[in-house]
Design a protein around this motif. Structure first.
Motif, PDB file in Angstrom:
ATOM      1  N   LEU A 112     -33.331  10.146 -25.762  1.00 53.74           N
ATOM      2  CA  LEU A 112     -33.634   8.587 -25.653  1.00 53.74           C
ATOM      3  C   LEU A 112     -32.165   7.959 -25.579  1.00 53.74           C
ATOM      4  O   LEU A 112     -32.004   7.287 -24.830  1.00 53.74           O
ATOM      5  CB  LEU A 112     -34.250   8.144 -26.988  1.00 53.74           C
ATOM      6  CG  LEU A 112     -34.500   6.453 -27.069  1.00 53.74           C
ATOM      7  CD1 LEU A 112     -35.516   6.284 -25.909  1.00 53.74           C
ATOM      8  CD2 LEU A 112     -35.418   6.261 -28.395  1.00 53.74           C
ATOM      9  N   GLU A 113     -31.158   8.546 -26.399  1.00 58.37           N
ATOM     10  CA  GLU A 113     -29.793   8.135 -26.400  1.00 58.37           C
ATOM     11  C   GLU A 113     -29.214   8.447 -25.065  1.00 58.37           C
ATOM     12  O   GLU A 113     -28.652   7.631 -24.494  1.00 58.37           O
ATOM     13  CB  GLU A 113     -29.032   8.813 -27.555  1.00 58.37           C
ATOM     14  CG  GLU A 113     -29.294   8.424 -29.043  1.00 58.37           C
ATOM     15  CD  GLU A 113     -28.604   9.163 -29.846  1.00 58.37           C
ATOM     16  OE1 GLU A 113     -27.624   9.589 -29.902  1.00 58.37           O
ATOM     17  OE2 GLU A 113     -28.820   8.667 -31.126  1.00 58.37           O
ATOM     18  N   MET A 114     -29.434   9.720 -24.408  1.00 54.13           N
ATOM     19  CA  MET A 114     -29.034  10.061 -23.002  1.00 54.13           C
ATOM     20  C   MET A 114     -29.688   9.258 -22.157  1.00 54.13           C
ATOM     21  O   MET A 114     -28.791   8.682 -20.976  1.00 54.13           O
ATOM     22  CB  MET A 114     -29.502  11.726 -22.774  1.00 54.13           C
ATOM     23  CG  MET A 114     -28.541  12.373 -23.613  1.00 54.13           C
ATOM     24  SD  MET A 114     -28.692  14.266 -23.223  1.00 54.13           S
ATOM     25  CE  MET A 114     -30.518  14.381 -22.403  1.00 54.13           C
ATOM     26  N   LEU A 115     -30.930   8.697 -22.294  1.00 50.23           N
ATOM     27  CA  LEU A 115     -31.592   7.828 -21.090  1.00 50.23           C
ATOM     28  C   LEU A 115     -30.804   6.519 -21.171  1.00 50.23           C
ATOM     29  O   LEU A 115     -30.623   5.850 -19.997  1.00 50.23           O
ATOM     30  CB  LEU A 115     -33.183   7.838 -21.465  1.00 50.23           C
ATOM     31  CG  LEU A 115     -33.725   9.029 -20.875  1.00 50.23           C
ATOM     32  CD1 LEU A 115     -35.335   8.885 -21.486  1.00 50.23           C
ATOM     33  CD2 LEU A 115     -33.939   9.268 -19.615  1.00 50.23           C
ATOM     34  N   GLU A 120     -27.574   2.422 -18.908  1.00 46.02           N
ATOM     35  CA  GLU A 120     -26.152   1.596 -18.917  1.00 46.02           C
ATOM     36  C   GLU A 120     -25.348   1.911 -17.822  1.00 46.02           C
ATOM     37  O   GLU A 120     -24.714   1.078 -17.379  1.00 46.02           O
ATOM     38  CB  GLU A 120     -25.718   1.897 -20.398  1.00 46.02           C
ATOM     39  CG  GLU A 120     -26.530   1.015 -21.475  1.00 46.02           C
ATOM     40  CD  GLU A 120     -25.647   1.311 -22.965  1.00 46.02           C
ATOM     41  OE1 GLU A 120     -24.709   2.181 -22.671  1.00 46.02           O
ATOM     42  OE2 GLU A 120     -26.222   0.835 -23.827  1.00 46.02           O
ATOM     43  N   GLN A 121     -25.147   3.384 -17.567  1.00 51.08           N
ATOM     44  CA  GLN A 121     -24.415   3.544 -16.216  1.00 51.08           C
ATOM     45  C   GLN A 121     -24.945   3.033 -15.035  1.00 51.08           C
ATOM     46  O   GLN A 121     -24.112   2.654 -14.238  1.00 51.08           O
ATOM     47  CB  GLN A 121     -24.292   5.208 -16.344  1.00 51.08           C
ATOM     48  CG  GLN A 121     -23.352   5.732 -15.303  1.00 51.08           C
ATOM     49  CD  GLN A 121     -21.916   5.431 -15.533  1.00 51.08           C
ATOM     50  OE1 GLN A 121     -21.517   5.251 -16.786  1.00 51.08           O
ATOM     51  NE2 GLN A 121     -20.777   5.032 -14.637  1.00 51.08           N
ATOM     52  N   ILE A 122     -26.300   2.903 -14.944  1.00 50.01           N
ATOM     53  CA  ILE A 122     -26.764   2.793 -13.623  1.00 50.01           C
ATOM     54  C   ILE A 122     -26.785   1.150 -13.667  1.00 50.01           C
ATOM     55  O   ILE A 122     -26.061   0.538 -12.745  1.00 50.01           O
ATOM     56  CB  ILE A 122     -28.073   2.824 -13.828  1.00 50.01           C
ATOM     57  CG1 ILE A 122     -28.325   4.646 -13.403  1.00 50.01           C
ATOM     58  CG2 ILE A 122     -28.969   2.103 -12.438  1.00 50.01           C
ATOM     59  CD1 ILE A 122     -29.811   4.885 -13.479  1.00 50.01           C
ATOM     60  N   VAL A 123     -26.676   0.610 -14.575  1.00 47.66           N
ATOM     61  CA  VAL A 123     -26.743  -0.979 -14.619  1.00 47.66           C
ATOM     62  C   VAL A 123     -25.000  -1.274 -14.355  1.00 47.66           C
ATOM     63  O   VAL A 123     -24.703  -2.466 -13.843  1.00 47.66           O
ATOM     64  CB  VAL A 123     -27.217  -1.771 -15.932  1.00 47.66           C
ATOM     65  CG1 VAL A 123     -26.705  -3.073 -16.299  1.00 47.66           C
ATOM     66  CG2 VAL A 123     -28.572  -1.546 -15.999  1.00 47.66           C
ATOM     67  N   ALA A 124     -24.090  -0.340 -14.895  1.00 49.16           N
ATOM     68  CA  ALA A 124     -22.701  -0.824 -14.724  1.00 49.16           C
ATOM     69  C   ALA A 124     -22.195  -0.598 -13.399  1.00 49.16           C
ATOM     70  O   ALA A 124     -21.454  -1.239 -12.917  1.00 49.16           O
ATOM     71  CB  ALA A 124     -22.079  -0.008 -15.810  1.00 49.16           C
ATOM     72  N   ASP A 125     -22.927   0.471 -12.752  1.00 53.35           N
ATOM     73  CA  ASP A 125     -22.617   0.755 -11.260  1.00 53.35           C
ATOM     74  C   ASP A 125     -23.126  -0.450 -10.399  1.00 53.35           C
ATOM     75  O   ASP A 125     -22.464  -0.515  -9.327  1.00 53.35           O
ATOM     76  CB  ASP A 125     -23.032   2.126 -10.866  1.00 53.35           C
ATOM     77  CG  ASP A 125     -22.519   3.336 -11.678  1.00 53.35           C
ATOM     78  OD1 ASP A 125     -21.508   3.157 -12.117  1.00 53.35           O
ATOM     79  OD2 ASP A 125     -23.141   4.346 -11.572  1.00 53.35           O
TER      80      ASP A 125
END
Length: 127
Positions: A112-115, A120-125
Protein backbone atom coordinates in the motif's frame (compact mmCIF):
# COMPACT_ATOMS: atom_id res chain seq x y z
CA UNK A 1 -40.09 -62.59 27.12
CA UNK A 2 -37.91 -61.46 30.02
CA UNK A 3 -37.77 -57.68 30.60
CA UNK A 4 -33.97 -57.71 30.99
CA UNK A 5 -33.33 -59.16 27.53
CA UNK A 6 -35.67 -56.82 25.66
CA UNK A 7 -34.00 -54.14 23.60
CA UNK A 8 -35.28 -50.71 24.60
CA UNK A 9 -37.70 -49.20 22.15
CA UNK A 10 -37.57 -45.86 23.93
CA UNK A 11 -35.65 -44.10 26.66
CA UNK A 12 -38.16 -45.00 29.39
CA UNK A 13 -37.18 -48.69 29.14
CA UNK A 14 -33.52 -47.98 29.99
CA UNK A 15 -32.28 -48.11 33.58
CA UNK A 16 -31.08 -44.57 34.30
CA UNK A 17 -28.94 -45.74 37.22
CA UNK A 18 -26.96 -48.11 34.99
CA UNK A 19 -26.90 -45.63 32.11
CA UNK A 20 -25.05 -43.03 34.18
CA UNK A 21 -23.29 -45.29 36.67
CA UNK A 22 -24.25 -48.20 38.90
CA UNK A 23 -27.56 -50.01 39.44
CA UNK A 24 -27.81 -51.90 42.74
CA UNK A 25 -30.32 -54.36 41.25
CA UNK A 26 -27.90 -55.51 38.51
CA UNK A 27 -29.44 -58.51 36.70
CA UNK A 28 -32.66 -58.31 38.74
CA UNK A 29 -33.44 -54.80 37.52
CA UNK A 30 -36.75 -54.41 35.71
CA UNK A 31 -35.26 -51.99 33.22
CA UNK A 32 -32.88 -52.70 30.35
CA UNK A 33 -29.15 -52.30 31.04
CA UNK A 34 -27.43 -50.85 27.99
CA UNK A 35 -23.81 -52.03 27.66
CA UNK A 36 -22.55 -49.90 24.77
CA UNK A 37 -20.86 -46.65 25.83
CA UNK A 38 -21.56 -43.58 23.71
CA UNK A 39 -18.38 -42.04 22.28
CA UNK A 40 -19.93 -38.93 20.71
CA UNK A 41 -18.81 -35.72 22.39
CA UNK A 42 -21.86 -33.67 21.38
CA UNK A 43 -24.47 -36.30 22.21
CA UNK A 44 -27.80 -35.44 23.84
CA UNK A 45 -27.22 -37.91 26.67
CA UNK A 46 -30.78 -37.62 28.02
CA UNK A 47 -32.23 -38.99 24.77
CA UNK A 48 -29.37 -41.30 23.77
CA UNK A 49 -29.91 -45.06 24.05
CA UNK A 50 -26.26 -45.73 25.01
CA UNK A 51 -24.41 -45.48 28.34
CA UNK A 52 -22.96 -42.21 29.60
CA UNK A 53 -21.18 -43.17 32.83
CA UNK A 54 -20.12 -40.38 35.17
CA UNK A 55 -16.53 -40.03 36.33
CA UNK A 56 -15.54 -42.38 39.16
CA UNK A 57 -15.02 -40.18 42.23
CA UNK A 58 -12.58 -42.60 43.83
CA UNK A 59 -10.46 -42.81 40.70
CA UNK A 60 -10.45 -39.06 40.15
CA UNK A 61 -9.27 -38.43 43.74
CA UNK A 62 -6.86 -41.34 44.31
CA UNK A 63 -5.96 -42.31 40.72
CA UNK A 64 -7.08 -45.88 41.51
CA UNK A 65 -10.31 -47.74 42.15
CA UNK A 66 -10.78 -51.10 43.86
CA UNK A 67 -13.23 -52.19 41.15
CA UNK A 68 -10.73 -51.58 38.35
CA UNK A 69 -12.06 -52.41 34.89
CA UNK A 70 -15.31 -53.71 36.45
CA UNK A 71 -16.22 -50.29 37.85
CA UNK A 72 -19.52 -49.00 36.47
CA UNK A 73 -18.16 -45.47 36.35
CA UNK A 74 -15.71 -43.91 33.90
CA UNK A 75 -12.01 -43.98 34.75
CA UNK A 76 -10.50 -41.06 32.92
CA UNK A 77 -6.84 -40.95 33.89
CA UNK A 78 -5.88 -37.96 31.87
CA UNK A 79 -9.15 -36.18 31.12
CA UNK A 80 -7.88 -32.86 32.49
CA UNK A 81 -4.39 -33.40 31.09
CA UNK A 82 -5.83 -34.32 27.71
CA UNK A 83 -8.06 -31.25 27.74
CA UNK A 84 -5.12 -29.03 28.73
CA UNK A 85 -2.98 -30.52 25.96
CA UNK A 86 -5.77 -29.99 23.43
CA UNK A 87 -6.12 -26.37 24.51
CA UNK A 88 -2.33 -25.87 24.29
CA UNK A 89 -2.37 -27.25 20.75
CA UNK A 90 -5.20 -24.88 19.83
CA UNK A 91 -3.32 -21.92 21.32
CA UNK A 92 -0.16 -22.89 19.43
CA UNK A 93 -2.03 -23.18 16.14
CA UNK A 94 -3.72 -19.83 16.78
CA UNK A 95 -0.34 -18.23 17.53
CA UNK A 96 1.03 -19.60 14.26
CA UNK A 97 -2.00 -18.24 12.38
CA UNK A 98 -1.57 -14.92 14.16
CA UNK A 99 2.05 -14.70 13.04
CA UNK A 100 1.07 -15.57 9.48
CA UNK A 101 -1.70 -12.94 9.46
CA UNK A 102 0.64 -10.33 10.97
CA UNK A 103 3.17 -10.99 8.20
CA UNK A 104 0.42 -10.82 5.61
CA UNK A 105 -0.78 -7.49 7.04
CA UNK A 106 2.78 -6.15 7.05
CA UNK A 107 3.24 -7.19 3.42
CA UNK A 108 -0.05 -5.53 2.45
CA UNK A 109 0.97 -2.33 4.27
CA UNK A 110 4.27 -2.29 2.35
CA UNK A 111 2.44 -2.75 -0.94
CA UNK A 112 0.00 0.00 0.00
CA UNK A 113 2.86 2.40 0.79
CA UNK A 114 4.46 1.59 -2.58
CA UNK A 115 1.13 2.23 -4.33
CA UNK A 116 0.77 5.58 -2.52
CA UNK A 117 4.30 6.51 -3.58
CA UNK A 118 3.53 5.51 -7.18
CA UNK A 119 0.30 7.54 -7.21
CA UNK A 120 2.09 10.58 -5.74
CA UNK A 121 4.80 10.22 -8.40
CA UNK A 122 2.20 10.07 -11.19
CA UNK A 123 0.37 13.12 -9.80
CA UNK A 124 3.68 15.03 -9.50
CA UNK A 125 4.63 14.14 -13.09
CA UNK A 126 1.32 15.48 -14.43
CA UNK A 127 1.79 18.83 -12.76
Amino acid sequence: MDVITQHPRNISNICQHHKFGYCKFAQLCRKYHVQEICLESDCDHQNCLKRHPKLCRTFSIHQRCKFGEYCAFKHSENSQKTEINNLKEKVNSLEIKDCEKSKEISDLNNRLEMLYATVEQIVADRE
